[in-house]
Enzyme design. Structure first.
Site, PDB file in Angstrom:
ATOM      1  NE  ARG A   1      49.417  47.319  42.462  1.00 37.27           N
ATOM      2  CZ  ARG A   1      50.582  48.073  42.938  1.00 37.27           C
ATOM      3  NH1 ARG A   1      51.121  49.002  42.486  1.00 37.27           N
ATOM      4  NH2 ARG A   1      51.210  47.420  44.226  1.00 37.27           N
TER       5      ARG A   1
ATOM      6  CB  SER B   1      46.215  42.216  45.232  1.00 41.44           C
ATOM      7  OG  SER B   1      45.566  43.078  45.900  1.00 41.44           O
TER       8      SER B   1
ATOM      9  CD  GLU C   1      45.931  45.360  42.436  1.00 45.31           C
ATOM     10  OE1 GLU C   1      47.062  44.585  42.165  1.00 45.31           O
ATOM     11  OE2 GLU C   1      46.022  45.926  43.444  1.00 45.31           O
TER      12      GLU C   1
END
Length: 304
Positions: A175, A225, A295
């Site tokens: 990520r 998420s 995230e």
């Protein structure tokens, strides 16, 4: 911005869709976010360059918002120009390569690849967001990620110049990409895929979409998420073990369908999201000893 500069803006940027003091919660997946001073929707690169040139000339900050899917905009909003790439959404296929502008919808891009019987993009079939954001975050799911298929990306520097970055220079990680360090903005990306069977590709995309519908709280606004996967663990499992499913602050709660998501169930605010994220991090740390790392990106100003 003074009256004279406002007049200059209207003159220099005539013909460009610019909205003043526009609430960003109208455009975010979370349905939270304060106003942008100037929200701009360029129709092409020429209009984009005009906006950036004007902003840099007058020392006005500017940023690109993308699809605002894995993002929380604070309640105080964002100063300066916020640029939306919705209209910069072209997708082209050349042999086994797909090239897409940064504002192209990620799901739409996977459908174009499928239509041309090109495999490799199936993992992204249900990921909301834009191509630009996907490259910036190295979006991924079900074993696939952007790093596996990217050839190169054209990016816009803060000075308003364009350069091309090869995939090998993106410094992709989980990520993350080098763009998070440089602040450069993707304006288009090229992906290398492989020839495949149309029906098999379509079946795999449908299968992954079905899994998402079963596991993710798609019925509520959310930022996707919330936490990165901790080494050796799953964030959602750690949150469940801390008995935080359904835990709520203000109008935002930890999803009871997937504990790795936080959903806006009752006119929540960005502050509700931030407070809930901080509370979950603290309680998971207390319960398991693991420190969760967000995230989701959090940007903008807090309310005074």
């Amino acid at each position: 911005m003074g009256i004279n500069m406002l007049d200059e803006l209207k003159e220099d940027l005539v013909g460009i869709d610019i909205r003043f003091d526009e609430p960003l919660k109208r455009y975010t997946y979370t349905k939270v976010g304060g106003p942008a001073d100037y929200l701009a929707f360029p129709r092409n690169r020429y209009e984009l360059f005009r906006i950036v040139k004007f902003a840099n000339k007058h020392n006005i900050p500017w940023m690109v918002l993308g699809n605002a899917s894995n993002l929380i905009v604070r309640d105080g909003g964002i100063r300066g120009f916020v640029i939306m790439f919705d209209k910069l959404n072209g997708i082209a296929v050349n042999g086994y390569q797909v090239e897409a502008e940064a504002g192209a919808n990620l799901i739409a891009t996977t459908k174009v690849a499928c239509f041309h019987s090109l495999t490799g993009f199936e993992f992204a079939a249900g990921i909301p967001g834009s191509i630009g954001g996907a490259v910036f975050m190295n979006a991924g799911a079900y074993g696939g990620e952007i790093a596996h298929i990217l050839v190169s990306a054209q990016v816009l520097t803060k000075d308003g110049d364009i350069r091309t970055i090869d995939a090998r220079d993106m410094r992709f990680g989980y990520r993350r990409s080098v763009l998070q360090e440089t602040g450069e903005v993707v304006i288009s990306a090229k992906f290398n895929l492989k020839p495949g069977d149309y029906e098999q590709i379509k079946h795999e995309m449908n299968r992954l979409n079905h899994l998402r519908e079963l596991k993710q709280p798609l019925e509520y606004p959310s930022c996707g998420s919330v936490f990165k996967r901790p080494p050796g663990h799953f964030a959602g499992q750690l949150i469940m073990e801390a008995n935080l499913e359904g835990h709520r602050i203000g109008g935002v709660e930890v999803s009871t369908k997937h504990a790795g998501f936080m959903v806006n169930v009752d006119q929540g605010t960005a502050k509700d999201y931030e407070d809930l994220i901080a509370d979950v991090i603290a309680k998971v740390k207390e319960n398991s000893g693991v420190t969760l790392e967000p995230e989701v990106r959090i940007i903008g100003d807090k309310l005074n």
